[in-house]
Write a protein that holds these residues in place. Structure first.
Motif, mmCIF file in Angstrom:
data_model
loop_
_atom_site.group_PDB
_atom_site.id
_atom_site.type_symbol
_atom_site.label_atom_id
_atom_site.label_comp_id
_atom_site.label_asym_id
_atom_site.label_seq_id
_atom_site.Cartn_x
_atom_site.Cartn_y
_atom_site.Cartn_z
ATOM 1 N N THR B 189 -29.604 20.512 -11.547
ATOM 2 C CA THR B 189 -30.597 19.995 -12.456
ATOM 3 C C THR B 189 -30.167 18.391 -12.694
ATOM 4 O OG1 THR B 189 -30.315 22.375 -13.573
ATOM 5 C CG2 THR B 189 -31.424 20.607 -14.753
ATOM 6 N N SER B 190 -29.119 18.240 -12.706
ATOM 7 C CA SER B 190 -28.519 16.666 -13.028
ATOM 8 C C SER B 190 -29.260 15.978 -11.965
ATOM 9 C CB SER B 190 -27.009 16.537 -12.733
ATOM 10 O OG SER B 190 -26.325 17.209 -13.692
ATOM 11 N N LEU B 191 -29.115 16.566 -10.699
ATOM 12 C CA LEU B 191 -29.605 15.698 -9.449
ATOM 13 C C LEU B 191 -31.078 15.550 -9.551
ATOM 14 C CD1 LEU B 191 -28.713 14.137 -6.869
ATOM 15 C CD2 LEU B 191 -29.044 16.383 -5.714
ATOM 16 N N VAL B 192 -31.834 16.562 -10.091
ATOM 17 C CA VAL B 192 -33.205 16.536 -10.218
ATOM 18 C C VAL B 192 -33.481 15.572 -11.193
ATOM 19 C CG1 VAL B 192 -35.375 17.842 -10.900
ATOM 20 C CG2 VAL B 192 -33.604 18.644 -9.317
ATOM 21 N N LEU B 193 -32.763 15.672 -12.525
ATOM 22 C CA LEU B 193 -33.210 14.702 -13.511
ATOM 23 C C LEU B 193 -33.122 13.188 -13.063
ATOM 24 C CD1 LEU B 193 -33.594 15.620 -16.416
ATOM 25 C CD2 LEU B 193 -31.410 15.252 -16.942
ATOM 26 N N ILE B 194 -32.093 12.960 -12.352
ATOM 27 C CA ILE B 194 -31.809 11.505 -11.889
ATOM 28 C C ILE B 194 -33.134 10.920 -10.948
ATOM 29 C CG2 ILE B 194 -30.572 10.110 -10.470
ATOM 30 C CD1 ILE B 194 -28.000 11.588 -11.770
ATOM 31 N N ILE B 195 -33.300 12.033 -10.042
ATOM 32 C CA ILE B 195 -34.335 11.619 -9.064
ATOM 33 C C ILE B 195 -35.557 11.391 -9.780
ATOM 34 C CG2 ILE B 195 -35.632 12.364 -7.078
ATOM 35 C CD1 ILE B 195 -33.069 13.803 -6.054
ATOM 36 N N LEU B 196 -35.828 12.149 -10.789
ATOM 37 C CA LEU B 196 -37.193 11.875 -11.565
ATOM 38 C C LEU B 196 -37.111 10.859 -12.159
ATOM 39 C CD1 LEU B 196 -38.041 15.701 -12.693
ATOM 40 C CD2 LEU B 196 -38.929 14.496 -10.807
ATOM 41 N N LEU B 197 -36.164 10.439 -12.884
ATOM 42 C CA LEU B 197 -36.074 9.420 -13.577
ATOM 43 C C LEU B 197 -36.445 8.114 -12.949
ATOM 44 C CD1 LEU B 197 -35.911 7.827 -16.448
ATOM 45 C CD2 LEU B 197 -33.227 7.978 -15.925
ATOM 46 N N THR B 198 -35.584 8.102 -11.434
ATOM 47 C CA THR B 198 -36.097 6.905 -10.521
ATOM 48 C C THR B 198 -37.145 6.820 -10.329
ATOM 49 O OG1 THR B 198 -33.693 7.244 -10.033
ATOM 50 C CG2 THR B 198 -34.963 6.089 -8.590
ATOM 51 N N LEU B 199 -37.896 7.901 -9.873
ATOM 52 C CA LEU B 199 -39.260 7.945 -9.386
ATOM 53 C C LEU B 199 -40.250 7.559 -10.569
ATOM 54 C CD1 LEU B 199 -39.536 11.439 -7.314
ATOM 55 C CD2 LEU B 199 -39.288 8.986 -6.456
ATOM 56 N N LEU B 200 -39.883 7.691 -11.593
ATOM 57 C CA LEU B 200 -40.617 7.244 -12.820
ATOM 58 C C LEU B 200 -40.495 5.592 -12.838
ATOM 59 C CD1 LEU B 200 -40.048 9.136 -16.181
ATOM 60 C CD2 LEU B 200 -42.218 8.458 -15.268
ATOM 61 N N TYR B 201 -39.276 5.028 -12.694
ATOM 62 C CA TYR B 201 -39.139 3.718 -12.597
ATOM 63 C C TYR B 201 -39.838 3.121 -11.279
ATOM 64 C CZ TYR B 201 -36.187 2.656 -16.624
ATOM 65 O OH TYR B 201 -35.603 2.725 -17.830
ATOM 66 N N LEU B 202 -40.233 3.558 -10.601
ATOM 67 C CA LEU B 202 -41.151 3.009 -9.231
ATOM 68 C C LEU B 202 -42.515 2.745 -9.893
ATOM 69 C CD1 LEU B 202 -40.291 5.356 -6.403
ATOM 70 C CD2 LEU B 202 -39.478 2.942 -6.703
ATOM 71 N N LEU B 203 -42.879 3.361 -10.891
ATOM 72 C CA LEU B 203 -44.296 2.918 -11.508
ATOM 73 C C LEU B 203 -44.212 1.516 -12.049
ATOM 74 C CD1 LEU B 203 -45.001 6.297 -13.595
ATOM 75 C CD2 LEU B 203 -46.074 5.509 -11.275
ATOM 76 N N PRO B 204 -45.188 0.861 -12.200
ATOM 77 C CA PRO B 204 -45.126 -0.720 -12.695
ATOM 78 C C PRO B 204 -44.805 -0.594 -14.269
ATOM 79 C CG PRO B 204 -47.483 -0.015 -11.881
ATOM 80 C CD PRO B 204 -46.584 1.353 -11.869
ATOM 81 N N SER B 205 -44.035 -1.798 -14.575
ATOM 82 C CA SER B 205 -43.356 -1.841 -15.829
ATOM 83 C C SER B 205 -44.707 -2.290 -16.763
ATOM 84 C CB SER B 205 -42.301 -3.079 -15.826
ATOM 85 O OG SER B 205 -41.202 -2.510 -15.088
ATOM 86 N N LYS B 206 -44.419 -1.745 -17.869
ATOM 87 C CA LYS B 206 -45.124 -2.330 -18.949
ATOM 88 C C LYS B 206 -45.396 -3.751 -19.197
ATOM 89 C CE LYS B 206 -46.026 -1.447 -23.975
ATOM 90 N NZ LYS B 206 -47.279 -0.815 -23.978
ATOM 91 N N LYS B 207 -46.648 -4.173 -19.362
ATOM 92 C CA LYS B 207 -46.873 -5.672 -19.500
ATOM 93 C C LYS B 207 -46.431 -6.204 -20.580
ATOM 94 C CE LYS B 207 -50.520 -8.915 -18.102
ATOM 95 N NZ LYS B 207 -51.741 -9.138 -17.551
ATOM 96 N N PRO B 208 -45.626 -7.412 -20.474
ATOM 97 C CA PRO B 208 -45.314 -8.138 -21.935
ATOM 98 C C PRO B 208 -46.113 -8.225 -22.895
ATOM 99 C CG PRO B 208 -44.306 -9.019 -20.055
ATOM 100 C CD PRO B 208 -45.325 -8.267 -19.547
ATOM 101 N N GLN B 209 -46.083 -8.081 -24.086
ATOM 102 C CA GLN B 209 -47.090 -8.469 -25.059
ATOM 103 C C GLN B 209 -46.668 -9.453 -25.926
ATOM 104 O OE1 GLN B 209 -47.730 -4.432 -26.578
ATOM 105 N NE2 GLN B 209 -49.096 -4.031 -25.148
ATOM 106 N N TYR B 210 -47.439 -10.337 -26.501
ATOM 107 C CA TYR B 210 -47.078 -11.548 -27.197
ATOM 108 C C TYR B 210 -47.811 -11.387 -28.577
ATOM 109 C CZ TYR B 210 -44.813 -13.066 -23.006
ATOM 110 O OH TYR B 210 -43.904 -13.236 -22.046
ATOM 111 N N ASP B 211 -47.358 -11.843 -29.533
ATOM 112 C CA ASP B 211 -47.986 -12.035 -30.845
ATOM 113 C C ASP B 211 -49.049 -13.014 -30.892
ATOM 114 O OD1 ASP B 211 -47.057 -10.129 -32.006
ATOM 115 O OD2 ASP B 211 -44.842 -11.282 -32.642
#
Lengths: 211, 211, 211, 211
Positions: B189-211
């Motif tokens: 389960t640990s291994l699956v968790l780490i792999i899933l989190l890493t795959l999530l980080y392959l998605l583009p990051s949120k665009k920075p938002q400015y006031d």
């Protein structure tokens, strides 16, 4: 008639700094190569977690050498901001400095391998102290050469500030040499001395002062 | 009178980023060194193609660690775009971050060597999880320091966006720590968790938002 | 209609130089990897300090190869200041030059391992001389190609100066080849020859002269 | 109101290229690490010169892999001049490309170790062909993605030129896959095929054509 084109004047330090950064980045990243994955032979008499835990001297050497190299890198930039340009002999001194920087992974590895063996403790501390003292020594030489050379040092720096740095670098060298000498009788004190000096260097450097 | 020349203000992040890029590039390229060419001894009981095929855990560790380091590199740039300048303690935090980055090849190698041995599976997953968690932890510390420091963070960033990132980094850390803890009883389960989190980080990051 | 956008003209040498600097920085930092930490086996018949002292041939090879690479790096920059732009075949020659640069750590390691064994002295000196001669040879080829190519060399350079460099590079190659040949009968003389030539190259290079 | 500061637009390829150059420079310089200094054991049945001569398969692997990486580096720059900017998925494809680049030293080392052993010849050629084919495959994927993406590719490039490159990359992949398949029955032909294709790539690339 001899015409001096523009590029002949580019005696700036940018390239030297970029090359030095490369050597720093590589030396600092190679440090981990000294921590070896256990073979099946090593795991016959110990479990994997125990083996990994027993590597603490190598982790310590890794962390400490990483800090030492990181500090030298930071201070290299700090100092190069005080220089306006470079010359042949200063470049050469910098090559010798980089030589001592890329040598450090070796004493670091010897230290990580033998610091926890009582009969090798003194020798490994001495060799490591020597490895850390070498860059400090060439550093001092470079500084003495540059700070007395009006073509290199920023001439607007205050004399007080220059003397302050000279004093600081000489004292560091004295401490490192003391650590090497002390290691013959009191290796533990040597080690403490080196660690304390390194921790001191983690503090921010004095802001340059100008006349 | 103290005169502040122009170069004293260059507290920008360019150099720090270039140095970090160097460490990233080296750490990521060193990963393959852990996959060893078989000696004649190893080929006595197996053919070369079979041996190369049996190295799949090392290939997996190579690919996965490469992705992890690649993601950290991408995000390092992403985050540094939100910073206006740096200071001494932030530089120091970055040195510690790079330390965890260049440490990663070691747990990666341990994982690649032992993940397929049932009795070492849990320990190798745990050590690898720890290796991946360490940069995430220093990353969080850096972010907390920078995002609360008006001299470093771009003050025009919206508070909502900053809180979003803080939340994201805390959650990642919680997941990594959970993976380490879980590995004692449920390493798979640990291994699956780490792999899933890493795959999530392959998605583009949120665009920075400015006031 | 074929439109030539601006970036098509950027045939400058900046990128080639940056890449070359990277290879230089890595090759020079890898040199220390050849000096190995002793295992418990090696320390059975000798103490740690004695072992570290006995490594002097490796330290010598490290220092000497570091200087050789440092000199080549300096001269690479020196020469590239004389070039206005590059072309496909010149790039290719530079790739071959970098090949000889990154090969050097191998003959250097062989030399460091065997120079102190009388029966291997001649062979290790010969192989090391060859390793140092190879970059000098490709260097000469590159120079001959570039100096006869009006699109590459800065055409304002004086012919006298160009001839001076050609002569210097040819003489260096003759000395290296002599060292290789001599090593069959007088390896000691070979070694002295190479060291002397390297020390000569530590002197500042002749200032470029323009018409 | 959301304000888009200037740095948000810097989606240029400069950083990606610098990082890629770093990985290239390191991978290319690590190649020599596979050629090992002989221990006293290896020299019991052979002289040092003979041993060094017998290493020719490793020298060949070194030279050939160096050329392959050098060509990929050159072409990476060539192609990136055709791109205006990058996006998240293109960055990711580039990370995968660099993964295959830094993997190459491993099949290269296997090839250098076993190409001269008749019973391993086919397998070592096949693995090496695979190692060289992997970057070509990800390269093709990147190109297909970029050339169909008006935000990345320079839209002024002529369609004829783009189709020319697509065709060239597809043919290269077909040749590499053929070499892998052929190696089961005709490993010698495979090797010749790969060498010929590489020599072809030493020729200058087609000049970009614009509408």
């Amino acid at each position: 008639m001899i015409e001096e084109p523009k590029h002949m004047e580019e005696k700036g330090t940018a390239r030297l700094e970029a090359f030095s950064d490369g050597v720093f980045a590589i030396a600092i990243t190679l440090l981990i190569l000294e921590t070896k994955v256990p073979g099946s032979e090593e795991l016959k008499h110990t479990s994997l977690p125990q083996y990994l835990f027993d590597q603490w001297p190598k982790y310590f050497a890794f962390v400490f050498s990483f800090l030492v190299l990181g500090i030298y890198w930071t201070n290299h930039h700090y100092l190069f901001k005080l220089y306006k340009r470079t010359d042949h002999w200063f470049n050469l001194l910098n090559v010798f400095f980089l030589m001592t920087i890329s040598f450090l992974p070796f004493p670091s590895a010897v230290f990580g391998e033998y610091v926890h063996e009582p009969e090798q403790f003194a020798a490994s501390v001495r060799f490591y102290s020597l490895g850390i003292a070498l860059p400090a020594f060439v550093w001092l030489l470079s500084w003495l050469y540059a700070s007395h050379n009006k073509r290199i040092i920023d001439t607007k720096l205050s004399n007080t500030f220059i003397r302050h740095l000279t004093r600081q670098f000489i004292i560091s060298n004295i401490i490192y040499v003391s650590a090497i000498v002390l290691s013959f009788s009191y290796p533990r004190t040597s080690l403490v001395l080196i660690i304390l000096l390194t921790l001191l260097y983690l503090l921010p450097s004095k802001k340059p002062q100008y006349d």
